[in-house]
Design a protein around this motif. Structure first.
Motif, PDB file in Angstrom:
ATOM      1  N   ALA A 169       0.835  -1.206   0.000  1.00 48.53           N
ATOM      2  CA  ALA A 169       0.000   0.000   0.000  1.00 48.53           C
ATOM      3  C   ALA A 169       0.868   1.254   0.000  1.00 48.53           C
ATOM      4  O   ALA A 169       0.546   2.248  -0.671  1.00 48.53           O
ATOM      5  CB  ALA A 169      -0.918  -0.009   1.216  1.00 48.53           C
ATOM      6  N   LYS A 173       1.111   4.282  -2.668  1.00 43.08           N
ATOM      7  CA  LYS A 173       0.975   5.656  -2.177  1.00 43.08           C
ATOM      8  C   LYS A 173       2.093   6.550  -2.704  1.00 43.08           C
ATOM      9  O   LYS A 173       1.866   7.717  -3.048  1.00 43.08           O
ATOM     10  CB  LYS A 173       0.978   5.639  -0.645  1.00 43.08           C
ATOM     11  N   GLU A 280      -0.431   2.733   8.698  1.00 49.51           N
ATOM     12  CA  GLU A 280      -0.151   1.804   7.599  1.00 49.51           C
ATOM     13  C   GLU A 280       1.287   1.946   7.134  1.00 49.51           C
ATOM     14  O   GLU A 280       1.961   0.952   6.837  1.00 49.51           O
ATOM     15  CB  GLU A 280      -1.108   2.067   6.437  1.00 49.51           C
TER      16      GLU A 280
END
Length: 370
Positions: A169, A173, A280
């Protein structure tokens, strides 16, 4: 905490695990009622908050007793779990009062199912992960840090550096090549540096530790004074556990999957470039969700007159949004059915708790009071 369990069904046919006068509601109870009609939605608030409380919980419980025990309606109350701070302070417990109480009152006010402690554990795990990441980034080269975060794994005669879902992720990003999720070796040195380093600004860390006790001498502290921390000192402090963003997120999540996603989006600091750093990015959101697995489940209790009460989450209204959970309200509305009534409580005063009920909780749940 006592942990004797028996499996049973309550009158509203919920799958529950009973523990000493209260019960965890199992996820199957929620999933079995996804298509059920919703009951009427009533919210209780107060006008003038006082240090001793205003009587919202007492009114919530009393109203449900009147509707359920005396008028024969399917009535369910939804209230927050009390914090040890007010319980051992001037305000006292939050189980209601007089003949309008949630029982067993002592269990309700003291730990209950340990959800608040789970929130504190998840919050402090994130804090520890953040400090550790800052420490290791400051003491290691780009290559050493990359090798630690993305170790080589051998499978079928091949050596690759596969990314965990949270790391993948972050890859997306940052706009880095997505094929590197299967093997980070595909990245060049600059891309590896960007992926591995969060470059947290120590002066822009917003995440604090929590404790579910009013301990004023922990509000401002200095950390990193041990010899092994090599002079990485920083001023921070403790908040009360129910002020944690983890608690606010828990109360807005519909289920464990939703909670996991919300935890990952929490901003814990800013980088030196001014970019937000999330849980995260730290790679700790999944571990925090694991600690909160049981805390996702509302707790079933009862009033003095035997009407059901769902207890779940406990965010403060003057800091967070101050309402019991979306998950508990949705479950209660489905259990009550089209002819039933759910009475939920908006904490603190109307200018905070009720306003946040409308502006935050109702937007998250898609519900509106009747």
């Amino acid at each position: 905490m006592r942990t004797t369990r028996t499996w049973c069904r309550c009158p509203m046919e919920m799958h529950i695990a009973c523990v000493c006068g209260f019960a965890w509601i199992l996820p199957t109870a929620v999933s079995r009622r996804q298509d059920s009609s919703l009951g009427k939605y009533v919210v209780v608030t107060g006008v003038s908050p006082t240090p001793l409380g205003e009587g919202k919980s007492t009114l919530t419980v009393g109203l449900c007793q009147a509707l359920g025990a005396h008028l024969g309606l399917r009535a369910v109350a939804c209230v927050r779990q009390p914090s040890q701070g007010p319980t051992f302070g001037i305000k006292g417990g939050a189980a209601g009062g007089g003949y309008s109480q949630v029982i067993p009152m002592d269990e309700f006010n003291l730990h209950l199912t340990g959800d608040i402690h789970a929130v504190a554990a998840a919050n402090n795990l994130i804090a520890a992960a953040l400090e550790a990441r800052m420490f290791h980034e400051s003491t290691q080269s780009d290559e050493a840090l990359f090798n630690r975060l993305f170790p080589v794994r051998k499978s079928g005669g091949e050596s690759r550096r596969p990314l965990a879902p949270g790391q993948a992720a972050r890859l997306e990003k940052l706009g880095l090549p997505l094929e590197a999720a299967r093997d980070a070796e595909l990245l060049n040195s600059e891309q590896r540096r960007r992926l591995a380093r969060l470059d947290v600004d120590p002066d822009q860390v917003s995440w604090r530790r929590v404790l579910d006790t009013n301990d004023r001498f922990l509000r401002s502290i200095t950390i990193g004074q041990g010899a092994s921390e090599k002079g990485h000192t920083r001023e921070t402090g403790f908040d009360i556990a129910v002020a944690s963003e983890v608690m606010a997120v828990l109360a807005l999540a519909r289920d464990l999957r939703d909670l996991r996603e919300r935890l990952g989006r929490m901003v814990v600091a800013s980088s030196r470039a001014g970019e937000p750093v999330t849980a995260e990015d730290l790679g700790v959101a999944g571990a925090a969700a694991a600690l909160l697995r049981d805390a996702c489940q509302p707790t079933l209790m009862q009033t003095l007159e035997g009407t059901p009460v769902l207890v779940h989450a406990g965010p403060f209204a003057n800091i967070a949004h101050g309402n019991s959970s979306v998950a508990a309200d949705l479950l209660a509305l489905r259990l009550a059915g089209e002819e039933g009534v759910v009475v939920t409580e908006a904490g603190f005063g109307a200018d905070i708790g009720l306003e946040k009920f409308c502006a935050i909780k109702c937007r998250a749940s898609g519900l509106a009071p009747d």
